[in-house]
Scaffold this motif. Structure first.
Motif, PDB file in Angstrom:
ATOM      1  N   UNK A 143       0.819  -1.213   0.000  1.00 24.44           N
ATOM      2  CA  UNK A 143       0.000   0.000   0.000  1.00 24.44           C
ATOM      3  C   UNK A 143       0.851   1.259   0.000  1.00 24.44           C
ATOM      4  N   UNK A 144       1.900   1.237   0.825  1.00 18.20           N
ATOM      5  CA  UNK A 144       2.718   2.442   0.964  1.00 18.20           C
ATOM      6  C   UNK A 144       3.419   2.794  -0.337  1.00 18.20           C
ATOM      7  N   UNK A 145       3.968   1.779  -0.977  1.00 16.41           N
ATOM      8  CA  UNK A 145       4.731   2.058  -2.190  1.00 16.41           C
ATOM      9  C   UNK A 145       3.821   2.407  -3.357  1.00 16.41           C
ATOM     10  N   UNK A 146       2.735   1.676  -3.512  1.00 13.10           N
ATOM     11  CA  UNK A 146       1.919   1.889  -4.714  1.00 13.10           C
ATOM     12  C   UNK A 146       0.780   2.878  -4.506  1.00 13.10           C
ATOM     13  N   UNK A 147       0.373   3.075  -3.267  1.00  6.22           N
ATOM     14  CA  UNK A 147      -0.802   3.903  -3.029  1.00  6.22           C
ATOM     15  C   UNK A 147      -2.104   3.217  -3.394  1.00  6.22           C
ATOM     16  N   UNK A 148      -2.044   1.966  -3.821  1.00  7.24           N
ATOM     17  CA  UNK A 148      -3.252   1.246  -4.225  1.00  7.24           C
ATOM     18  C   UNK A 148      -3.901   0.564  -3.021  1.00  7.24           C
ATOM     19  N   UNK A 149      -5.204   0.463  -3.079  1.00  7.91           N
ATOM     20  CA  UNK A 149      -5.948  -0.220  -2.027  1.00  7.91           C
ATOM     21  C   UNK A 149      -6.328  -1.622  -2.502  1.00  7.91           C
ATOM     22  N   UNK A 150      -6.329  -2.553  -1.584  1.00  7.39           N
ATOM     23  CA  UNK A 150      -6.867  -3.879  -1.873  1.00  7.39           C
ATOM     24  C   UNK A 150      -8.388  -3.764  -1.845  1.00  7.39           C
ATOM     25  N   UNK A 151      -9.017  -4.069  -2.959  1.00 11.26           N
ATOM     26  CA  UNK A 151     -10.486  -3.978  -2.993  1.00 11.26           C
ATOM     27  C   UNK A 151     -11.123  -5.329  -2.703  1.00 11.26           C
ATOM     28  N   UNK A 152     -10.544  -6.392  -3.282  1.00  9.60           N
ATOM     29  CA  UNK A 152     -11.041  -7.743  -3.023  1.00  9.60           C
ATOM     30  C   UNK A 152      -9.850  -8.658  -2.848  1.00  9.60           C
ATOM     31  N   UNK A 153     -10.059  -9.714  -2.100  1.00  7.64           N
ATOM     32  CA  UNK A 153      -8.983 -10.696  -1.960  1.00  7.64           C
ATOM     33  C   UNK A 153      -9.550 -12.100  -1.880  1.00  7.64           C
ATOM     34  N   UNK A 154      -8.703 -13.036  -2.228  1.00  8.42           N
ATOM     35  CA  UNK A 154      -9.052 -14.458  -2.189  1.00  8.42           C
ATOM     36  C   UNK A 154      -7.867 -15.170  -1.527  1.00  8.42           C
ATOM     37  N   UNK A 155      -8.080 -15.634  -0.302  1.00  5.34           N
ATOM     38  CA  UNK A 155      -6.953 -16.094   0.509  1.00  5.34           C
ATOM     39  C   UNK A 155      -7.039 -17.580   0.827  1.00  5.34           C
ATOM     40  N   UNK A 156      -5.943 -18.261   0.614  1.00  8.85           N
ATOM     41  CA  UNK A 156      -5.825 -19.672   0.950  1.00  8.85           C
ATOM     42  C   UNK A 156      -4.832 -19.772   2.105  1.00  8.85           C
ATOM     43  N   UNK A 157      -5.332 -20.088   3.287  1.00  3.89           N
ATOM     44  CA  UNK A 157      -4.454 -20.192   4.461  1.00  3.89           C
ATOM     45  C   UNK A 157      -4.149 -21.658   4.745  1.00  3.89           C
ATOM     46  N   UNK A 158      -3.039 -21.880   5.388  1.00  6.02           N
ATOM     47  CA  UNK A 158      -2.693 -23.253   5.759  1.00  6.02           C
ATOM     48  C   UNK A 158      -1.874 -23.244   7.037  1.00  6.02           C
ATOM     49  N   UNK A 159      -1.965 -24.352   7.748  1.00  6.98           N
ATOM     50  CA  UNK A 159      -1.148 -24.549   8.950  1.00  6.98           C
ATOM     51  C   UNK A 159      -0.400 -25.853   8.784  1.00  6.98           C
ATOM     52  N   UNK A 160       0.869 -25.759   8.516  1.00 11.60           N
ATOM     53  CA  UNK A 160       1.648 -26.974   8.263  1.00 11.60           C
ATOM     54  C   UNK A 160       2.324 -27.504   9.515  1.00 11.60           C
ATOM     55  N   UNK A 161       2.657 -26.595  10.431  1.00  8.50           N
ATOM     56  CA  UNK A 161       3.337 -27.042  11.647  1.00  8.50           C
ATOM     57  C   UNK A 161       2.429 -27.986  12.423  1.00  8.50           C
ATOM     58  N   UNK A 162       2.969 -29.079  12.925  1.00  8.61           N
ATOM     59  CA  UNK A 162       2.153 -30.058  13.633  1.00  8.61           C
ATOM     60  C   UNK A 162       1.443 -29.421  14.834  1.00  8.61           C
ATOM     61  N   UNK A 163       0.112 -29.546  14.874  1.00  7.59           N
ATOM     62  CA  UNK A 163      -0.648 -29.032  15.998  1.00  7.59           C
ATOM     63  C   UNK A 163      -0.808 -27.525  16.016  1.00  7.59           C
ATOM     64  N   UNK A 164      -0.402 -26.878  14.955  1.00  4.69           N
ATOM     65  CA  UNK A 164      -0.439 -25.414  14.955  1.00  4.69           C
ATOM     66  C   UNK A 164      -1.887 -24.938  14.797  1.00  4.69           C
ATOM     67  N   UNK A 165      -2.258 -23.918  15.567  1.00  4.64           N
ATOM     68  CA  UNK A 165      -3.648 -23.465  15.547  1.00  4.64           C
ATOM     69  C   UNK A 165      -3.890 -22.274  14.625  1.00  4.64           C
ATOM     70  N   UNK A 166      -2.822 -21.594  14.263  1.00  2.00           N
ATOM     71  CA  UNK A 166      -2.961 -20.444  13.363  1.00  2.00           C
ATOM     72  C   UNK A 166      -2.235 -20.726  12.054  1.00  2.00           C
TER      73      UNK A 166
END
Lengths: 375, 375, 375, 375
Positions: free
Chosen positions: C210-233
């Motif tokens: 945002x700081x460098x481009x001045x552009x705003x994120x209008x929409x996003x599509x996020x794929x999250x994952x937790x690979x660490x064993x037992x990780x909650x986040x």
């Protein structure tokens, strides 16, 4: 255009550089290997010739037999070019005989074993008018050509200093005490000549410096060393240079520099800019103008000189390497052979002779300044 | 622990290195600047002191006034350390006076103007028992320490060759003919001493070589040059080295190397491996073992030596730079000052003296081999 | 100028980021730490305060005690700034209380735990008129500023695509099952908030974009994952972005990316050029103009924008790093505090709030496109 | 071994990839080009054939004529291999006809225009038992093979995430509106197929990912864009991947990424390490083990897998590039053709078909998750 017919002397099974020459000649489809005396061991010579698909009657036990056979053949069969890729100590006799008989020659470096031999060969080539290419392959890289054009065109102003390094690590151990063909002849003065690393890679460094800058080494002060246990030739050399026009130089070569594989690097510092090129990343050249950010020039990109562009087969980002650079010498030579000209962009017998003198003077220096022109 | 009280000599407005010392001392919160004679121009000295928030009565017009004032003050007010960041020619008088009066000193490099002065100072420091740090800041980098531990611990075997380069380009033009404070005194023999680039950056290179390898330069052969128009001191030097134990070396320095900013690089080649470190990417060290792939060691990562780890503030990947390395010297010095010890990991007056000798011998060499031990 | 008085909440012994803030504040000599509630464990708070040389009466067992004490003190003693470096879940209460009481605040990221808290804080800061810096430290790098100026100034034309990556490997193993303070709270949703890697480093990436481009994120599509064993986040996130003005983006973060240390990289592609910057080599920025060779811009060199130059302490080639960039935020904040202005070049509470919304929406996405503006 | 006889369809004057195939076939001396239908323009076909030294009676105006002529010839003259290097839309008809007639085929990518065509071709090749190589040349690089062996051999543990990027900048301007042959057919859906950058380079990226990791893309979510003015096909794509075994992936391709030339990069993150390879520096592979320093593996060096070593012609430090990698596919194919086996290390028709499906599904995705297996 018809393919040029080639005979090869040396380069049999297990040889390193002979195979490189064959790849390089094959790449652009301008040459056809038809004859050879590929090894000093007759059985190996035969087997090697068969590997390469040569006709049985064009595989010879030694180079005099090859020469005699070629001279017997009609022009339409006779080879256009003789490629000499033997150990160094054989270059002179072979080259002299074939040139004397009127053949064009491509010969690996270092050219011969001393300035006397070199001088004789230069004169003979001149007398016969044959083409003679010394395969200082590194100057076949497009960006080395670009560096040359930039320096010659004044892009960096008057040259002040040149630092050329050629570091390898493959002789850091006592490789020659094991059964490594390359290291065994390259570390034997009888076969390799008076220079070890100096002859093998120092000559490349000297030629690169000279080709790009156009400057001559006038005086040098060389410190040689042999670190490998029991090694008889230098495996490391550090050389201070005084160049024509008042420029200074440093030339470093080593074959015991662990961690370096084939690390030839040239830096040229001028009054208005500098150039930096490394053989291990040959597709880029850094040009730093005085007072402006460095620019990264890449092979194949727009804006390169005609001579650099002519040496590119592929667009930018599609890496070309060692064989391609090597092939560029052969492509330029092919043009000369087809046209009967001598204007191609490849190193000549005189470049080879200069390299021989460089080795001889560096060995003679023993840590003191010596004149390059002196006997 | 209380903050150590510091007086600074030199380092007023527009000075470069004085501000660096102040950043370095501030970084870890172990020092407090309380007094100064910050410029040879009284008005500038005053203004500079005010800029820095010094009390009026501790801003002095010259260093003798500072010294006199300090000696008058009770111990609880008196400074613990005097930092000398004047132009080189003033180092000797200032350092001698403060050491003689029993003050601990941190002094920039090159230490003084000749081996006679250097010898006197070494003796005096020894006699007084004060701490004396010469701010060869580059050896404060954690990975330089790691390199030292690796070499000393035998990781690369016996050292065969050392190549140390220090290339800068900022004097490629005739900067001193314009009004650049840095270039004007650094290129004036009266202020800078007998070495130009040699004194300014060659001493760093020498110290880096010595610190990491532990080897001494026994003989050297130096080719100096001045390329800048009208320049009176060397701006380029190429030096061959013979090191203790039979190792060889090359030391290159230049300040007219366009395209290089502050490019100090050290390569050490041993029988069983090599090390490669560059100041411009100080957070990594390449260790190439014989016959195994090169490993990239990084600041802050697991497995580094205790002495390298002690020099890190941040985890890997969070770059630390020039000021942090500089600060590491001050941090080690602070520990000595608090504890009354002299065991910290920072360069001593003897290191500074060795650098002075190096410059003197290199200037005397004139392209011939000279002995480092000779007068 | 007098030094600004600072109180710190959090940042006791063994804390990582608190020490960084202290180094950053110390570097340029504009701040003095005078008070603190440094740990939620009273004994540790006391010991930590003593380590740092705080007066006994300004070391507090908890932040309410600190606040009460500060409010009791006369203006000449009262702190100018409160620095909040607790685990994330405590930011809100502490920041709200101090802002409400009229204190200026510097708070680490991610700002708070949800958009509701963030909104409340933004309003409160606006109402009170206090200065509020969120320490997105990476935008303090001079070449990040230069990138911003280049984009804003049209050097690369209209932005088409932005690729921002932040790869770390330190959570590749199950570090939190051992006793690593950092990994244990950062992987605990109650302390860290709804985002794991997303909150810890994804917010930096979003802010950099945002700081460098001045552009705003209008929409996003996020794929999250937790690979660490037992990780909650999440320890890994791959996010597609639709930016204002029709530009596209990709934001990748991972903390299980073995081999990457702290590898934040931003590439901005425009119609007429591109920019490429990496945090691990922060002193260079590659600017590739359309149809011309890439230029390597370096920190400290001539030709940079005023805002980049203002963020440099040292000449080119003298690396500045993480702490220096961090310090640049504090230096800009100091100018605002001294002058009573709010125009400094540092991230504000609104930037922090935007980051909180980013995390919340990315967690909500679950692989589908979501609107950033939505609740 | 005799040279294999080759016919080429497409690849006339000015074509890019046809010349690359010829260099690649020539390099190791295993092939001889003897026949061709080199252009869809008869006059150009003839001229191109003459350029290449083909006999007049083996230069054909179109591929059906070539096919008919080959079928008429005795086995000793008939070509061993047909190389298809036409624009994409012609691949299917040509490949089908020659395979159906029992010829071995090497075909450029993307294979054909849709999964229906691809499926038919896969079945036909299976039915005829011919060899069929799809020239995904990048997997011919020795260090790509090494990466594959390392992953398969467990060196980095279970794969968690793969990031593959292929950035080019050559279509950043509106190149196709000028007269650039490459850009004009590659941006025309009728000739290029449904994918623009996706088909041209995205298929390389998909194949590289699959070849090295052995993982299949199970679902994808693709965001395509066309930034070039008036462009009808994608010139940029950002794709999230769900891979077999629970791994995640990101695949980025762009042809408007100014500053990138041919920047294919693969990163594979596993439980116990990671790999990083870039096509523009193809002679090195970074292997970062968990909890140990990254190792730089180099082409030609000791310790590489047999399959990587087999793909090297030169010692380490002698760069091999794009053509050499390309040639490695042909060398493996030659071994199969000579021996009548189908076990060579080169991509098959099924790999080509998978790429076609990838493009089709990515185009169908329109920003939503789609199943790769779906029709």
């Amino acid at each position: 255009m018809r393919k040029l017919r080639v005979a090869m002397v040396g380069g049999g099974r297990d040889a390193f550089i002979g195979a490189v020459h064959r790849h390089a000649m094959a790449l652009d489809g301008r040459y056809e290997l038809v004859a050879g005396a590929l090894s000093s061991t007759p059985g190996k010579s035969l087997a090697s010739g068969r590997d390469l698909g040569l006709a049985e009657d064009r595989i010879h036990a030694d180079w005099p037999a090859l020469l005699a056979d070629e001279l017997r053949r009609p022009a339409a069969e006779r080879v256009d070019l003789v490629v000499i890729v033997t150990p160094n100590h054989l270059h002179f006799d072979v080259a002299r005989a074939f040139v004397d008989a009127g053949f064009h020659v491509a010969c690996d470096k270092p050219l011969v074993h001393g300035v006397a031999q070199a001088g004789e060969l230069v004169s003979l080539v001149q007398a016969r008018g044959t083409a003679f290419c010394v395969t200082y392959n590194y100057i076949g890289y497009p960006l080395v050509r670009e560096a040359r054009e930039l320096v010659r065109g004044g892009a960096i102003g008057k040259v002040r200093k040149v630092v050329v390094e050629y570091h390898q690590g493959w002789l850091a151990g006592a490789l020659e005490s094991r059964s490594n063909k390359q290291s065994s002849w390259r570390t034997d003065p009888a076969q390799s000549g008076p220079g070890g690393a100096l002859g093998d890679i120092g000559t490349h460094a000297e030629n690169l410096l000279h080709t790009v800058t156009g400057l001559a080494i006038e005086e040098l002060c060389a410190e040689l060393a042999s670190f490998g246990p029991g090694r008889r030739l230098d495996d490391d050399a550090s050389i201070l240079l005084r160049l024509s026009g008042g420029a200074r130089g440093v030339l470093l070569v080593s074959q015991m520099a662990v961690g370096h594989e084939n690390d030839l690097r040239l830096r040229v510092f001028g009054e208005r800019g500098s150039l930096d090129w490394r053989q291990e990343e040959p597709n880029a050249l850094i040009h730093a103008p005085l007072d402006a950010p460095p620019r990264r020039l890449t092979r194949g990109s727009a804006g390169l000189s005609e001579s650099a562009r002519r040496a590119c087969r592929l667009p930018p980002g599609h890496p070309e390497g060692f064989i391609e650079a090597f092939a560029n010498l052969y492509t330029e030579l092919a043009a000369d052979l087809h046209a009967g000209t001598r204007s191609g962009d490849y190193p000549r017998v005189a470049d080879g002779a200069r390299g021989v003198r460089f080795v001889e003077r560096a060995v003679a220096s023993q840590g003191l300044w010596v004149d390059m022109a002196a006997a």
